[in-house]
Write an enzyme that holds these catalytic residues in place. Structure first.
Site, PDB file in Angstrom:
ATOM      1  N   CYS A  34       0.846  -1.201   0.000  1.00  0.00           N
ATOM      2  CA  CYS A  34       0.000   0.000   0.000  1.00  0.00           C
ATOM      3  C   CYS A  34       0.882   1.251   0.000  1.00  0.00           C
ATOM      4  O   CYS A  34       1.440   1.631   1.032  1.00  0.00           O
ATOM      5  CB  CYS A  34      -0.912  -0.035   1.239  1.00  0.00           C
ATOM      6  SG  CYS A  34      -1.854   1.479   1.445  1.00  0.00           S
TER       7      CYS A  34
ATOM      8  N   CYS B 289      -0.173   4.073   2.271  1.00  0.00           N
ATOM      9  CA  CYS B 289       0.070   3.830   3.703  1.00  0.00           C
ATOM     10  C   CYS B 289       1.551   4.005   4.034  1.00  0.00           C
ATOM     11  O   CYS B 289       1.891   4.580   5.066  1.00  0.00           O
ATOM     12  CB  CYS B 289      -0.319   2.405   4.105  1.00  0.00           C
ATOM     13  SG  CYS B 289      -1.886   1.853   3.454  1.00  0.00           S
ATOM     14  N   ASP B 290       2.440   3.482   3.194  1.00  0.00           N
ATOM     15  CA  ASP B 290       3.852   3.359   3.576  1.00  0.00           C
ATOM     16  C   ASP B 290       4.821   4.197   2.741  1.00  0.00           C
ATOM     17  O   ASP B 290       6.020   4.203   3.018  1.00  0.00           O
ATOM     18  CB  ASP B 290       4.278   1.876   3.502  1.00  0.00           C
ATOM     19  CG  ASP B 290       3.434   1.014   4.421  1.00  0.00           C
ATOM     20  OD1 ASP B 290       3.020   1.532   5.471  1.00  0.00           O
ATOM     21  OD2 ASP B 290       3.187  -0.155   4.101  1.00  0.00           O
TER      22      ASP B 290
END
Ligand code: NDP
Length: 303
Positions: free
Chosen positions: A130, A133-134
């Site tokens: 993701c 997200c990261d």
């Protein structure tokens, strides 16, 4: 007359649209929201193609709006996963010790990984699914995205906000991405395409430092220096909790039988867990609407 009780499993666009429709129809609705309330759209950035938002809307905002809309009509939303659904002899279903008259499964899909030997050991150590997200962890670093679909293009562009260089590694010369998304990536000076190639190995100590690549045409091997790898190679349906109850396709998608009702009377399906073709937020929402209407009509006919 007591209100019929409906359990909706999943809180992405399919689950929450089903909750809006069933709660507006005066059914007693609970949404089991899973561990990622709002589903996959909460991990994306801006959604440009959901009708009604001419300048786009952030995925998390869209999902929060859908949740509020469902709650406005009385749906309850409970965070957390459910372990199982039991079919009872009296045609009801038991979930977490409570009985329900009907169930709508809208559990969505999860990211696929590459399937390399011991790859799980690298998750969080440079191997991610993701970007939104990261991606933040890769400021001034070099990363690669694997895949040639819209997700890969979108996430590659997103990663260029942080990374100095983003490789897109695609196993062929062909792209599944739409023209507009592909062009956006091709026009981005920080993105470099590596075609006809697959990652065969991660190399590093505590964190990925290199990958071994194989050319799918010549079989030639190469080493590429980088700091992180993101996969964007599609998703698999989250159908495990009901796979023994409801027929699935060979690749695990839940199969509807009549409209959105499955072969088990009283269990309906909607969204990415049953959709192996379209997989869009709008089609998931539409599926939730159809499942809710089929569920209401089926319940009426049971009386
Ligand atoms: P897709 O199924 O469209 O693409 C998957 C990509 O991954 C393909 O290029 C495929 O290659 C590749 N792939 C699959 N398995 C492997 C593997 N084991 N190793 C290497 N590569 C692999 O998935 P997406 O997640 O990109 O998109 C899903 C849906 O969501 C689509 O309908 C898309 O349009 C939509 N979407 C829309 C967005 C938007 O409009 N903003 C953003 C993101 C997604 P191959 O072609 O060789 O099989």
């Amino acid at each position: 007359m007591t209100r019929k009780k409906i359990a909706i499993i999943g809180s992405g666009p399919a689950g929450l649209t089903a909750a809006i429709y069933t709660s507006r129809a005066d059914l007693d609705v609970i949404v089991f929201a899973g561990l990622q309330p709002g589903g996959q759209l909460t991990t994306t950035t801006e959604i440009e193609n959901f009708p009604g938002f001419p300048t786009g809307i952030m995925g998390a905002d869209l999902m929060e709006n859908m949740k509020k809309q469902a709650e406005r009509f009385g749906a309850k939303v409970e965070i957390g996963n459910i372990e199982s659904i039991t079919k009872n002899d009296d045609k009801t279903f038991t979930i977490k010790g409570q009985k329900y008259d009907a169930v709508i499964i809208a559990t969505g899909a999860s990211a696929r990984y590459l399937g390399l030997k011991n790859e799980e050991e690298w998750i969080g150590k440079g191997y991610h699914s993701c970007a939104t997200c990261d991606g933040f962890f890769y400021r001034d670093k070099i990363v690669a995205i694997v895949g040639g679909g819209d997700s890969a293009m979108e996430e590659a562009n997103f990663l260029t906000k942080f990374a100095t260089k983003v490789y897109i590694i695609n196993r062929t010369q062909k792209f599944r991405a739409s023209e507009i998304m592909l062009k956006r990536a091709q026009d981005n000076p920080k993105i470099e395409f590596i075609l006809d190639s697959k990652i065969t190995k991660f190399i590093g100590n505590e964190h990925i430092e290199q990958v071994e690549l194989i050319n799918t045409v010549s079989n030639e091997k190469n080493i590429l220096d980088l700091n992180g790898v993101f996969v964007a190679i599609g998703h698999k349906p989250n159908s495990d909790i009901v796979k023994d109850l409801i027929p699935t396709s060979a690749n695990g998608y839940l199969l509807p039988d009549k409209g959105m009702m499955t072969k088990v009377p009283g269990i309906f399906v909607a969204g990415d867990v049953t959709d192996f073709v379209y997989k869009q937020a709008i089609t998931a929402a539409a599926g939730g609407c159809k499942a809710a209407i089929d569920c209401e009509r089926w319940l009426e006919n049971q009386e």
